[in-house]
Design a protein around this motif. Structure first.
Motif, PDB file in Angstrom:
ATOM      1  N   LEU A 272       7.218   7.839   0.005  1.00  0.00           N
ATOM      2  CA  LEU A 272       7.695   7.621  -1.364  1.00  0.00           C
ATOM      3  C   LEU A 272       6.539   7.659  -2.347  1.00  0.00           C
ATOM      4  O   LEU A 272       5.394   7.372  -1.988  1.00  0.00           O
ATOM      5  N   VAL A 273       6.869   7.981  -3.598  1.00  0.00           N
ATOM      6  CA  VAL A 273       5.964   7.805  -4.725  1.00  0.00           C
ATOM      7  C   VAL A 273       6.762   7.125  -5.836  1.00  0.00           C
ATOM      8  O   VAL A 273       7.994   7.115  -5.809  1.00  0.00           O
ATOM      9  N   LEU A 274       6.054   6.560  -6.801  1.00  0.00           N
ATOM     10  CA  LEU A 274       6.703   5.967  -7.969  1.00  0.00           C
ATOM     11  C   LEU A 274       6.347   6.822  -9.179  1.00  0.00           C
ATOM     12  O   LEU A 274       5.173   6.970  -9.514  1.00  0.00           O
ATOM     13  N   VAL A 275       7.347   7.407  -9.809  1.00  0.00           N
ATOM     14  CA  VAL A 275       7.142   8.284 -10.952  1.00  0.00           C
ATOM     15  C   VAL A 275       7.509   7.524 -12.221  1.00  0.00           C
ATOM     16  O   VAL A 275       8.600   6.960 -12.320  1.00  0.00           O
TER      17      VAL A 275
ATOM     18  N   GLY B  30       0.797  -1.221   0.000  1.00  0.00           N
ATOM     19  CA  GLY B  30       0.000   0.000   0.000  1.00  0.00           C
ATOM     20  C   GLY B  30       0.830   1.271   0.000  1.00  0.00           C
ATOM     21  O   GLY B  30       0.377   2.319   0.472  1.00  0.00           O
ATOM     22  N   GLY B  31       2.051   1.192  -0.514  1.00  0.00           N
ATOM     23  CA  GLY B  31       2.908   2.374  -0.575  1.00  0.00           C
ATOM     24  C   GLY B  31       3.801   2.558   0.619  1.00  0.00           C
ATOM     25  O   GLY B  31       4.547   3.530   0.689  1.00  0.00           O
ATOM     26  N   GLU B  32       3.772   1.631   1.555  1.00  0.00           N
ATOM     27  CA  GLU B  32       4.636   1.734   2.738  1.00  0.00           C
ATOM     28  C   GLU B  32       5.880   0.876   2.528  1.00  0.00           C
ATOM     29  O   GLU B  32       5.780  -0.300   2.199  1.00  0.00           O
ATOM     30  N   VAL B  33       7.053   1.485   2.723  1.00  0.00           N
ATOM     31  CA  VAL B  33       8.311   0.782   2.515  1.00  0.00           C
ATOM     32  C   VAL B  33       9.140   0.862   3.792  1.00  0.00           C
ATOM     33  O   VAL B  33       9.503   1.945   4.234  1.00  0.00           O
TER      34      VAL B  33
ATOM     35  N   HIS C  53       5.663  16.760  -4.259  1.00  0.00           N
ATOM     36  CA  HIS C  53       6.903  17.472  -4.571  1.00  0.00           C
ATOM     37  C   HIS C  53       8.049  16.482  -4.440  1.00  0.00           C
ATOM     38  O   HIS C  53       8.134  15.758  -3.441  1.00  0.00           O
ATOM     39  N   ILE C  54       8.909  16.457  -5.465  1.00  0.00           N
ATOM     40  CA  ILE C  54      10.043  15.539  -5.490  1.00  0.00           C
ATOM     41  C   ILE C  54      11.304  16.318  -5.821  1.00  0.00           C
ATOM     42  O   ILE C  54      11.251  17.384  -6.432  1.00  0.00           O
TER      43      ILE C  54
ATOM     44  N   ALA D 204      11.479  10.068  -2.813  1.00  0.00           N
ATOM     45  CA  ALA D 204      10.921  10.704  -1.627  1.00  0.00           C
ATOM     46  C   ALA D 204      10.017  11.838  -2.081  1.00  0.00           C
ATOM     47  O   ALA D 204      10.324  12.541  -3.045  1.00  0.00           O
ATOM     48  N   ALA D 205       8.896  12.018  -1.400  1.00  0.00           N
ATOM     49  CA  ALA D 205       7.939  13.041  -1.808  1.00  0.00           C
ATOM     50  C   ALA D 205       7.322  13.717  -0.590  1.00  0.00           C
ATOM     51  O   ALA D 205       7.123  13.096   0.449  1.00  0.00           O
TER      52      ALA D 205
END
Length: 136
Positions: A28-31, A15-18, A55-56, A46-47
């Protein structure tokens, strides 16, 4: 398996947790960055999420050179972005590079977000780290 792929797989599975191999939490986000050859590179970054935008920063771990994905973002107007959630959500977002005083204020926020960013200034040989706003 390479380090970034391990982070991407963990992000998507949780669920986006690392928390493995490094403790990122839900920061984090995946771009999905387009390359010159038309392929897509997925960059875990990192965002800071604020006012509906992510914002990255192109820190490249303090390298004196910009990460390759910076050039991809500069060549495009929008990208796909995977953000934490249950399940992970994919959004199409507009890309805007932040400059001037606003960029400097965001750089200060990134240094407050993680002390590692401040350390990058020592090894970057004066490189100014680009910061992007990704808005859905």
């Amino acid at each position: 398996m390479d380090f970034n792929q391990q982070i991407i797989d963990t992000f998507r599975a949780n669920g986006g947790e690392v928390s493995e191999p490094v403790q990122f939490g839900k920061g984090l986000v995946l771009v999905h960055v387009p390359r010159k050859d038309g392929s897509i590179r997925i960059a875990p970054l990192a965002a800071i999420h604020e006012d509906g935008a992510w914002h990255i920063v192109g820190s490249a771990g303090g390298s004196p050179k910009h990460p390759a994905w910076v050039y991809g973002l500069r060549r495009t107007e929008q990208v796909d972005l995977e953000v934490p959630g249950d399940p992970v959500e994919t959004l199409q977002v507009k890309v805007e590079e932040i400059t001037g005083d606003e960029r400097d204020a965001w750089w200060d926020r990134f240094k407050a977000f993680s002390s590692g960013f401040a350390g990058y200034e020592k090894t970057a040989e004066g490189r100014v780290f680009p910061i992007f706003r990704l808005v859905g």
